[in-house]
Scaffold this motif. Structure first.
Motif, PDB file in Angstrom:
ATOM      1  N   LEU A  67      10.494  -1.104   4.610  1.00  0.00           N
ATOM      2  CA  LEU A  67      10.504   0.211   3.959  1.00  0.00           C
ATOM      3  C   LEU A  67       9.301   0.407   3.035  1.00  0.00           C
ATOM      4  CD1 LEU A  67      14.292   0.460   3.046  1.00  0.00           C
ATOM      5  CD2 LEU A  67      13.086   1.813   4.769  1.00  0.00           C
ATOM      6  N   TYR A  68       8.863  -0.665   2.393  1.00  0.00           N
ATOM      7  CA  TYR A  68       7.768  -0.607   1.424  1.00  0.00           C
ATOM      8  C   TYR A  68       6.718  -1.676   1.760  1.00  0.00           C
ATOM      9  CZ  TYR A  68      11.033   2.215  -1.312  1.00  0.00           C
ATOM     10  OH  TYR A  68      11.905   3.185  -1.730  1.00  0.00           O
ATOM     11  N   PRO A  69       6.002  -1.506   2.868  1.00  0.00           N
ATOM     12  CA  PRO A  69       5.067  -2.546   3.303  1.00  0.00           C
ATOM     13  C   PRO A  69       3.937  -2.838   2.314  1.00  0.00           C
ATOM     14  CG  PRO A  69       4.802  -0.555   4.636  1.00  0.00           C
ATOM     15  CD  PRO A  69       5.992  -0.345   3.760  1.00  0.00           C
ATOM     16  N   ARG A  70       3.603  -1.898   1.445  1.00  0.00           N
ATOM     17  CA  ARG A  70       2.506  -2.111   0.490  1.00  0.00           C
ATOM     18  C   ARG A  70       2.985  -2.626  -0.858  1.00  0.00           C
ATOM     19  NH1 ARG A  70      -1.337   3.097   1.199  1.00  0.00           N
ATOM     20  NH2 ARG A  70      -2.954   1.851   2.174  1.00  0.00           N
ATOM     21  N   ALA A  71       4.286  -2.663  -1.066  1.00  0.00           N
ATOM     22  CA  ALA A  71       4.826  -3.084  -2.363  1.00  0.00           C
ATOM     23  C   ALA A  71       4.692  -4.599  -2.539  1.00  0.00           C
ATOM     24  CB  ALA A  71       6.287  -2.681  -2.486  1.00  0.00           C
ATOM     25  N   ASP A  72       4.456  -5.007  -3.781  1.00  0.00           N
ATOM     26  CA  ASP A  72       4.414  -6.430  -4.114  1.00  0.00           C
ATOM     27  C   ASP A  72       5.849  -6.909  -4.241  1.00  0.00           C
ATOM     28  OD1 ASP A  72       4.120  -8.985  -5.090  1.00  0.00           O
ATOM     29  OD2 ASP A  72       3.336  -8.356  -7.037  1.00  0.00           O
ATOM     30  N   ILE A  73       6.294  -7.661  -3.263  1.00  0.00           N
ATOM     31  CA  ILE A  73       7.685  -8.128  -3.254  1.00  0.00           C
ATOM     32  C   ILE A  73       7.812  -9.525  -3.849  1.00  0.00           C
ATOM     33  CG2 ILE A  73       7.815  -9.181  -0.969  1.00  0.00           C
ATOM     34  CD1 ILE A  73      10.372  -7.357  -0.647  1.00  0.00           C
ATOM     35  N   THR A  74       6.678 -10.107  -4.282  1.00  0.00           N
ATOM     36  CA  THR A  74       6.736 -11.439  -4.878  1.00  0.00           C
ATOM     37  C   THR A  74       6.832 -11.371  -6.396  1.00  0.00           C
ATOM     38  OG1 THR A  74       4.341 -11.664  -5.098  1.00  0.00           O
ATOM     39  CG2 THR A  74       5.331 -12.411  -3.012  1.00  0.00           C
ATOM     40  N   GLY A  75       6.228 -10.335  -6.989  1.00  0.00           N
ATOM     41  CA  GLY A  75       6.233 -10.225  -8.446  1.00  0.00           C
ATOM     42  C   GLY A  75       5.394 -11.316  -9.084  1.00  0.00           C
ATOM     43  N   SER A  76       4.442 -11.854  -8.334  1.00  0.00           N
ATOM     44  CA  SER A  76       3.652 -12.973  -8.816  1.00  0.00           C
ATOM     45  C   SER A  76       2.184 -12.762  -8.489  1.00  0.00           C
ATOM     46  CB  SER A  76       4.137 -14.258  -8.130  1.00  0.00           C
ATOM     47  OG  SER A  76       3.288 -15.333  -8.416  1.00  0.00           O
ATOM     48  N   THR A  77       1.337 -13.358  -9.292  1.00  0.00           N
ATOM     49  CA  THR A  77      -0.097 -13.319  -8.989  1.00  0.00           C
ATOM     50  C   THR A  77      -0.482 -14.531  -8.146  1.00  0.00           C
ATOM     51  OG1 THR A  77      -0.556 -14.438 -11.077  1.00  0.00           O
ATOM     52  CG2 THR A  77      -0.698 -12.034 -11.069  1.00  0.00           C
ATOM     53  N   HIS A  78       0.454 -15.436  -7.953  1.00  0.00           N
ATOM     54  CA  HIS A  78       0.204 -16.637  -7.160  1.00  0.00           C
ATOM     55  C   HIS A  78       0.053 -16.260  -5.692  1.00  0.00           C
ATOM     56  CE1 HIS A  78       1.182 -20.462  -5.135  1.00  0.00           C
ATOM     57  NE2 HIS A  78       0.581 -20.991  -6.188  1.00  0.00           N
ATOM     58  N   HIS A  79      -1.027 -16.674  -5.072  1.00  0.00           N
ATOM     59  CA  HIS A  79      -1.363 -16.271  -3.700  1.00  0.00           C
ATOM     60  C   HIS A  79      -0.257 -16.604  -2.685  1.00  0.00           C
ATOM     61  CE1 HIS A  79      -3.741 -15.241  -0.244  1.00  0.00           C
ATOM     62  NE2 HIS A  79      -3.608 -16.468   0.237  1.00  0.00           N
ATOM     63  N   ALA A  80       0.346 -17.760  -2.815  1.00  0.00           N
ATOM     64  CA  ALA A  80       1.337 -18.190  -1.816  1.00  0.00           C
ATOM     65  C   ALA A  80       2.771 -17.965  -2.283  1.00  0.00           C
ATOM     66  CB  ALA A  80       1.118 -19.664  -1.484  1.00  0.00           C
ATOM     67  N   ALA A  81       2.964 -17.098  -3.269  1.00  0.00           N
ATOM     68  CA  ALA A  81       4.316 -16.867  -3.790  1.00  0.00           C
ATOM     69  C   ALA A  81       5.218 -16.314  -2.703  1.00  0.00           C
ATOM     70  CB  ALA A  81       4.264 -15.902  -4.965  1.00  0.00           C
ATOM     71  N   LYS A  82       6.483 -16.753  -2.699  1.00  0.00           N
ATOM     72  CA  LYS A  82       7.412 -16.245  -1.691  1.00  0.00           C
ATOM     73  C   LYS A  82       8.099 -14.981  -2.190  1.00  0.00           C
ATOM     74  CE  LYS A  82      11.487 -18.914  -2.884  1.00  0.00           C
ATOM     75  NZ  LYS A  82      12.575 -19.700  -2.374  1.00  0.00           N
ATOM     76  N   ALA A  83       8.673 -14.271  -1.261  1.00  0.00           N
ATOM     77  CA  ALA A  83       9.352 -13.013  -1.589  1.00  0.00           C
ATOM     78  C   ALA A  83      10.475 -13.270  -2.595  1.00  0.00           C
ATOM     79  CB  ALA A  83       9.892 -12.378  -0.325  1.00  0.00           C
ATOM     80  N   HIS A  84      10.679 -12.320  -3.484  1.00  0.00           N
ATOM     81  CA  HIS A  84      11.675 -12.406  -4.551  1.00  0.00           C
ATOM     82  C   HIS A  84      12.825 -11.469  -4.199  1.00  0.00           C
ATOM     83  CE1 HIS A  84      13.271 -11.575  -8.620  1.00  0.00           C
ATOM     84  NE2 HIS A  84      12.849 -12.798  -8.890  1.00  0.00           N
ATOM     85  N   ASP A  85      14.040 -12.022  -4.039  1.00  0.00           N
ATOM     86  CA  ASP A  85      15.161 -11.182  -3.599  1.00  0.00           C
ATOM     87  C   ASP A  85      15.561 -10.147  -4.646  1.00  0.00           C
ATOM     88  OD1 ASP A  85      16.308 -13.820  -4.701  1.00  0.00           O
ATOM     89  OD2 ASP A  85      18.080 -12.536  -4.700  1.00  0.00           O
ATOM     90  N   GLY A  86      15.293 -10.396  -5.920  1.00  0.00           N
ATOM     91  CA  GLY A  86      15.570  -9.394  -6.947  1.00  0.00           C
ATOM     92  C   GLY A  86      14.666  -8.182  -6.788  1.00  0.00           C
ATOM     93  N   ILE A  87      13.398  -8.419  -6.475  1.00  0.00           N
ATOM     94  CA  ILE A  87      12.477  -7.302  -6.243  1.00  0.00           C
ATOM     95  C   ILE A  87      12.890  -6.549  -4.987  1.00  0.00           C
ATOM     96  CG2 ILE A  87      10.096  -6.675  -5.650  1.00  0.00           C
ATOM     97  CD1 ILE A  87       9.159  -8.822  -7.613  1.00  0.00           C
ATOM     98  N   ALA A  88      13.291  -7.294  -3.952  1.00  0.00           N
ATOM     99  CA  ALA A  88      13.766  -6.634  -2.726  1.00  0.00           C
ATOM    100  C   ALA A  88      14.954  -5.734  -3.056  1.00  0.00           C
ATOM    101  CB  ALA A  88      14.155  -7.671  -1.670  1.00  0.00           C
ATOM    102  N   ASP A  89      15.900  -6.233  -3.840  1.00  0.00           N
ATOM    103  CA  ASP A  89      17.066  -5.422  -4.214  1.00  0.00           C
ATOM    104  C   ASP A  89      16.651  -4.205  -5.032  1.00  0.00           C
ATOM    105  OD1 ASP A  89      18.746  -7.111  -2.854  1.00  0.00           O
ATOM    106  OD2 ASP A  89      19.796  -7.860  -4.619  1.00  0.00           O
ATOM    107  N   ALA A  90      15.732  -4.376  -5.988  1.00  0.00           N
ATOM    108  CA  ALA A  90      15.278  -3.233  -6.790  1.00  0.00           C
ATOM    109  C   ALA A  90      14.630  -2.174  -5.896  1.00  0.00           C
ATOM    110  CB  ALA A  90      14.314  -3.695  -7.879  1.00  0.00           C
ATOM    111  N   LEU A  91      13.842  -2.605  -4.912  1.00  0.00           N
ATOM    112  CA  LEU A  91      13.231  -1.655  -3.977  1.00  0.00           C
ATOM    113  C   LEU A  91      14.295  -0.939  -3.145  1.00  0.00           C
ATOM    114  CD1 LEU A  91      10.178  -3.771  -2.798  1.00  0.00           C
ATOM    115  CD2 LEU A  91      10.064  -1.597  -4.046  1.00  0.00           C
TER     116      LEU A  91
END
Length: 181
Positions: free
Chosen positions: A142-166
């Motif tokens: 739904l939001y392909p351009r959104a930052d779903i990691t919430g991190s500046t770390h290059h290899a950060a994995k997706a954050h389920d809290g951010i997914a839920d907020a989206l």
């Protein structure tokens, strides 16, 4: 940050792994829930929202005993999460932000393709892991351009809290469109 003439719609997934998402004129912003030690940083939440501009609407996921009736949870965690929910509602109301509290079941129902049926011999933890993976997948679609990691770390994995907020943000659009129609 603020887009002239555009007021953000903000979605909040409360809790330790919660997050914030906002749509400002089609530009989506995300952040992990700010914390200071053991406590949610309410002023950090307020600051994040205010940097985007006075919100048109703040949507907060309901955190009540009914919201967790099927989820085993230590009493301390449930008590803490309920307190965070109340703090967020209080901040929004004190600042005069229009607020919508939405039950998890309601926002999840508003988004097609989110449900994940529990398999016959599947453990609670395995099912929860599949549910989180589905939510991340749908939020990314739904939001392909959104930052779903919430991190500046290059290899950060997706954050389920951010997914839920989206997803709460997406559901808010659907739910408010239905109620105004």
């Amino acid at each position: 940050y603020p887009v002239v003439g555009m007021r953000p719609i903000v979605a909040i997934d409360p809790g330790r792994n919660g997050a914030l998402a906002a749509d400002v004129g089609g530009v989506v912003h995300t952040a992990r829930m700010p914390w200071s030690g053991e406590f949610m940083d309410e002023l950090g939440v307020q600051d994040w929202i205010e940097r985007l501009g006075a919100p048109e609407l703040v949507v907060i996921e309901e955190q009540t005993p009914n919201a967790f009736r099927n989820i085993p949870k230590p009493a301390r965690a449930a008590f803490s999460q309920g307190g965070q929910f109340r703090s967020l509602c209080t901040i929004a109301r004190m600042l005069g932000w229009p607020t919508l509290v939405v039950a998890p079941q309601r926002w999840q129902k508003a988004i097609p393709g989110l449900s994940v049926a529990k398999r016959k011999d599947e453990s609670h933890n395995a099912h929860t892991k599949r549910v989180k993976a589905r939510r991340i997948e749908v939020a990314q679609r739904l939001y392909p351009r959104a930052d779903i990691t919430g991190s500046t770390h290059h290899a950060a994995k997706a954050h389920d809290g951010i997914a839920d907020a989206l997803l709460i943000l997406k559901a808010a659009r659907t739910l408010t469109a239905r109620s105004s129609a």
